[in-house]
Write an enzyme that holds these catalytic residues in place. Structure first.
Site, PDB file in Angstrom:
ATOM      1  N   HIS A  26       0.843  -1.200   0.000  1.00 44.91           N
ATOM      2  CA  HIS A  26       0.000   0.000   0.000  1.00 44.91           C
ATOM      3  C   HIS A  26       0.874   1.245   0.000  1.00 44.91           C
ATOM      4  O   HIS A  26       0.675   2.159  -0.812  1.00 44.91           O
ATOM      5  CB  HIS A  26      -0.918  -0.034   1.237  1.00 44.91           C
ATOM      6  CG  HIS A  26      -1.659   1.237   1.481  1.00 44.91           C
ATOM      7  ND1 HIS A  26      -2.958   1.417   1.081  1.00 44.91           N
ATOM      8  CD2 HIS A  26      -1.291   2.389   2.091  1.00 44.91           C
ATOM      9  CE1 HIS A  26      -3.355   2.640   1.428  1.00 44.91           C
ATOM     10  NE2 HIS A  26      -2.355   3.244   2.052  1.00 44.91           N
ATOM     11  N   GLU A  27       1.853   1.305   0.892  1.00 44.30           N
ATOM     12  CA  GLU A  27       2.726   2.476   0.988  1.00 44.30           C
ATOM     13  C   GLU A  27       3.606   2.623  -0.253  1.00 44.30           C
ATOM     14  O   GLU A  27       3.851   3.747  -0.707  1.00 44.30           O
ATOM     15  CB  GLU A  27       3.569   2.425   2.261  1.00 44.30           C
ATOM     16  CG  GLU A  27       2.758   2.438   3.546  1.00 44.30           C
ATOM     17  CD  GLU A  27       1.826   3.649   3.694  1.00 44.30           C
ATOM     18  OE1 GLU A  27       2.119   4.714   3.100  1.00 44.30           O
ATOM     19  OE2 GLU A  27       0.802   3.533   4.383  1.00 44.30           O
ATOM     20  N   HIS A  30       1.664   4.421  -2.871  1.00 43.12           N
ATOM     21  CA  HIS A  30       1.704   5.882  -2.760  1.00 43.12           C
ATOM     22  C   HIS A  30       2.959   6.443  -3.442  1.00 43.12           C
ATOM     23  O   HIS A  30       2.905   7.453  -4.142  1.00 43.12           O
ATOM     24  CB  HIS A  30       1.684   6.327  -1.294  1.00 43.12           C
ATOM     25  CG  HIS A  30       0.350   6.230  -0.636  1.00 43.12           C
ATOM     26  ND1 HIS A  30      -0.788   6.803  -1.146  1.00 43.12           N
ATOM     27  CD2 HIS A  30      -0.020   5.634   0.532  1.00 43.12           C
ATOM     28  CE1 HIS A  30      -1.803   6.570  -0.334  1.00 43.12           C
ATOM     29  NE2 HIS A  30      -1.367   5.847   0.684  1.00 43.12           N
ATOM     30  N   GLU A 106      -6.091   6.885  -1.536  1.00 43.99           N
ATOM     31  CA  GLU A 106      -6.027   5.761  -0.600  1.00 43.99           C
ATOM     32  C   GLU A 106      -6.607   4.501  -1.243  1.00 43.99           C
ATOM     33  O   GLU A 106      -6.067   3.402  -1.065  1.00 43.99           O
ATOM     34  CB  GLU A 106      -6.760   6.085   0.702  1.00 43.99           C
ATOM     35  CG  GLU A 106      -6.034   7.084   1.575  1.00 43.99           C
ATOM     36  CD  GLU A 106      -4.646   6.634   2.001  1.00 43.99           C
ATOM     37  OE1 GLU A 106      -4.425   5.423   2.226  1.00 43.99           O
ATOM     38  OE2 GLU A 106      -3.760   7.502   2.112  1.00 43.99           O
TER      39      GLU A 106
END
Length: 182
Positions: A26-27, A30, A106
């Site tokens: 997930h990070e 980003h 997100e």
């Protein structure tokens, strides 16, 4: 050289290895999708527009009520309350758009994390464990989400984790170009 993903010791203590791997995915999403750069540019532009609109609106209000208020101009300290009210009003209208943007990135990072790990269970359980820490309402009302939520509601994220599985049907992955072939 200074770009890094920080995993706090509390996260490492609460999550198992597969869940940490999803959070890393997930990070990384980003980072790979350049969310920080795009968001910084977007917020900078929104701030400039808000100050410009605030200037125009405050001047128009002073023009209509200037004599009664005795405010001599925007540089007059007496104009500060008017400026604050005008900027707060603009924020009331601008914040929902910025929050919607935040929820959108997100969701993209969640999707990226799922596509790179293909571990739906770890995704869902990671969100559930993390929600225990921050005591989030799993299903806030739409008005709260519209005005205040910077992340999708927990229940939506868990449902998405459970449902998103294009690799099982051979459907294309949205972020495939960012992954190396195995």
């Amino acid at each position: 050289g200074t770009k890094r993903i920080v995993l706090w010791d509390t996260l490492l203590a609460r999550l198992d290895e597969r869940e940490v791997l999803f959070v890393m995915g997930h990070e990384m999403g980003h980072y790979v999708l350049q969310h920080v750069v795009i968001t910084t540019a977007l917020v900078s532009l929104a701030t400039l527009l808000a100050f410009f609109a605030g200037d125009r609106l405050a001047r128009a209000l002073m023009g209509r009520a200037g004599r009664r208020t005795r405010i001599r101009g925007l540089t007059d300290p007496a104009a500060l309350p008017l400026l604050l009210v005008v900027l707060e009003a603009l924020s009331l209208f601008g914040q929902p758009a910025l929050r919607a943007w935040s929820r959108s990135i997100e969701r993209d990072a969640d999707q990226f994390g799922l596509e790179i790990t293909r571990d739906n269970h770890a995704c869902a359980t990671a969100f559930l464990k993390l929600s225990e820490t921050n005591l989030a309402n799993p299903r806030p009302g739409p008005i709260f989400v519209f005005f205040r939520a910077s992340h999708p509601p927990l229940a939506e994220r868990v449902e998405y984790c459970n449902d998103y599985r294009p690799w099982e049907t051979g459907a294309p992955l949205r972020f495939k170009e960012h992954f190396r072939a195995e």
